[in-house]
Design an enzyme around this catalytic site. Structure first.
Site, PDB file in Angstrom:
ATOM      1  N   LYS A   1       0.868  -1.187   0.000  1.00  0.00           N
ATOM      2  CA  LYS A   1       0.000   0.000   0.000  1.00  0.00           C
ATOM      3  C   LYS A   1       0.900   1.231   0.000  1.00  0.00           C
ATOM      4  O   LYS A   1       2.088   1.130   0.292  1.00  0.00           O
ATOM      5  CB  LYS A   1      -0.846   0.029   1.268  1.00  0.00           C
ATOM      6  CG  LYS A   1      -1.910  -1.048   1.305  1.00  0.00           C
ATOM      7  CD  LYS A   1      -2.818  -0.819   2.499  1.00  0.00           C
ATOM      8  CE  LYS A   1      -3.912  -1.864   2.508  1.00  0.00           C
ATOM      9  NZ  LYS A   1      -4.251  -2.311   3.845  1.00  0.00           N
TER      10      LYS A   1
HETATM   11  C1  AGP Z   1       8.671   3.358  -1.902  1.00  0.00           C
HETATM   12  O1  AGP Z   1       8.744   3.046  -3.249  1.00  0.00           O
HETATM   13  C2  AGP Z   1       7.906   2.417  -1.103  1.00  0.00           C
HETATM   14  N1  AGP Z   1       6.590   2.265  -1.557  1.00  0.00           N
HETATM   15  C3  AGP Z   1       8.055   2.509   0.407  1.00  0.00           C
HETATM   16  O2  AGP Z   1       9.332   2.027   0.717  1.00  0.00           O
HETATM   17  C4  AGP Z   1       7.903   3.869   1.065  1.00  0.00           C
HETATM   18  O3  AGP Z   1       8.969   4.687   0.689  1.00  0.00           O
HETATM   19  C5  AGP Z   1       7.895   3.710   2.605  1.00  0.00           C
HETATM   20  O4  AGP Z   1       6.757   2.978   2.966  1.00  0.00           O
HETATM   21  C6  AGP Z   1       8.012   4.983   3.369  1.00  0.00           C
HETATM   22  O5  AGP Z   1       6.920   5.817   3.200  1.00  0.00           O
HETATM   23  P1  AGP Z   1       6.915   7.291   3.673  1.00  0.00           P
HETATM   24  O6  AGP Z   1       8.016   7.984   2.975  1.00  0.00           O
HETATM   25  O7  AGP Z   1       5.565   7.798   3.302  1.00  0.00           O
HETATM   26  O8  AGP Z   1       7.141   7.296   5.168  1.00  0.00           O
END
Ligand code: AGP
Length: 345
Positions: free
Chosen positions: A339
């Site tokens: 997600k």
């Molecule tokens: C990135 O491509 C990913 N979907 C995931 O690693 C994301 O960067 C991570 O969940 C952190 O999210 P945020 O920057 O909204 O905290």
């Protein structure tokens, strides 16, 4: 039909312009604190792609200013209910959504100990934005694809702006301001990168190598290939790699080498030579002829500087992951099991 991820990653030149304009003043305010002599350490907290941006920052900040940058391990707070002594420290919390739960928990703990918070987010209304003493708003426009691309660029950009301001090195900001021109050149590489993705799409796994200032980007490229292409991919420093992992290599090994010309030039030539002798398949993103000549797949990159290489190579690697994803019949905008906001502690 092109993916949202592709549209978003191609918008990076405009994103960088907006991000720089948005943050000039706050960057100066944060830099003033870092230069005041009261801060002896920066702690960063982030997950996923945002975490990889902090690795880019760690190299750049430590190299340019000598201020240690410690990447926080959140379980200290979220699981063990312990945490750091933030005396003389400042916390940089980076989250594109501003909603990652563990990042917020670490922020809460640091605030309760009197630590100032620099929040870096693409959501002005997020909890992170509200809890920050200094807000660096990425101004990247909403990122809809699960795979973070343009927000990574904006995070690296704004963090490097701080490095430039604290170190007094004006060429950093200049390089960031002109990175868009090089990104335009990267856009034209799309057919080449697509050919590379096509010929690599059936490899079962990848090793990504780089070194130094582009090491965080190697980690990020590995994340993108896992997330968008379901390929097991692991990143190493080109030098750390020879301390054991080199034993993995045989003629079935595929290595993506991120090798911008610069201080690490000889390391990149050395590792490419060794990999070539061992029969590994090398996919090189580089502007070093001696690397490209012995690589199986050659993406000739525009020349870069210390300060724009992460942005320029990031876009090429994001295109590689997106093109491969599409060729594999995967929708890169919504990878299975994931997600946009991930709840972890
Ligand atoms: C990135 O491509 C990913 N979907 C995931 O690693 C994301 O960067 C991570 O969940 C952190 O999210 P945020 O920057 O909204 O905290």
């Amino acid at each position: 039909m092109s993916s949202i991820m592709l549209k978003e990653l191609l918008s990076q030149p405009e994103v960088l312009t907006a991000c720089i304009a948005q943050n000039r003043r706050t960057v100066k305010e944060i830099a003033a604190i870092l230069k005041s002599g009261k801060i002896s350490q920066i702690v960063t907290m982030a997950r996923g792609t945002s975490y990889n941006a902090t690795i880019c920052f760690k190299y750049a900040m430590e190299l340019s200013t000598g201020i240690p940058v410690l990447t926080y391990t959140p379980s200290l707070t979220t699981v063990y209910k312990g945490g750091l002594n933030y005396t003389n420290g400042i916390l940089f919390a980076i989250s594109q959504s501003g909603a990652s739960t563990d990042t917020l928990e670490v922020v809460k703990d640091a605030k309760s100990k009197g630590c100032k918070i620099v929040g870096i987010t693409n959501n002005k209304d997020s909890l992170l934005a509200k809890q920050s003493d200094f807000l660096l708003y990425l101004a990247a426009g909403e990122e809809k694809s699960v795979a973070a691309t343009k927000t990574f660029a904006a995070q690296v950009c704004v963090l490097d702006m701080i490095v430039g301001e604290v170190s007094g090195n004006d060429s950093i900001l200049k390089d960031l301001e002109h990175a868009g021109e090089k990104l335009a050149a990267v856009k034209t590489l799309s057919p080449k990168i697509d050919d590379a993705a096509k010929s690599a799409k059936d490899y079962p796994h990848f090793i990504v190598l780089s070194r130094g200032l582009t090491m965080g980007l190697a980690d990020e490229a590995a994340l993108k290939l896992k997330e968008c292409c379901y390929k097991f991919t692991i990143s190493y420093s080109a030098v750390e790699f020879v301390h054991g992992p080199l034993a993995l290599v045989d003629e079935n090994t595929s290595v993506i080498l991120i090798a911008p010309n610069g201080e690490c030039r000889n390391d990149f030539i050395n590792i490419a030579t060794r990999l070539n002798l061992l029969g590994a398949k090398i996919i090189a993103f580089s502007d070093i002829k001696d690397v490209l000549n012995i690589s199986d797949t050659k993406i000739l990159m525009p020349p870069t500087t210390r300060w724009d290489a992460n942005l320029v190579y990031a876009m090429a690697l994001q295109m590689f992951a997106e093109h491969m994803s599409v060729r594999l019949g995967i929708n890169p905008d919504s990878p299975r099991n994931l997600k946009k906001v991930t709840i972890t502690r």
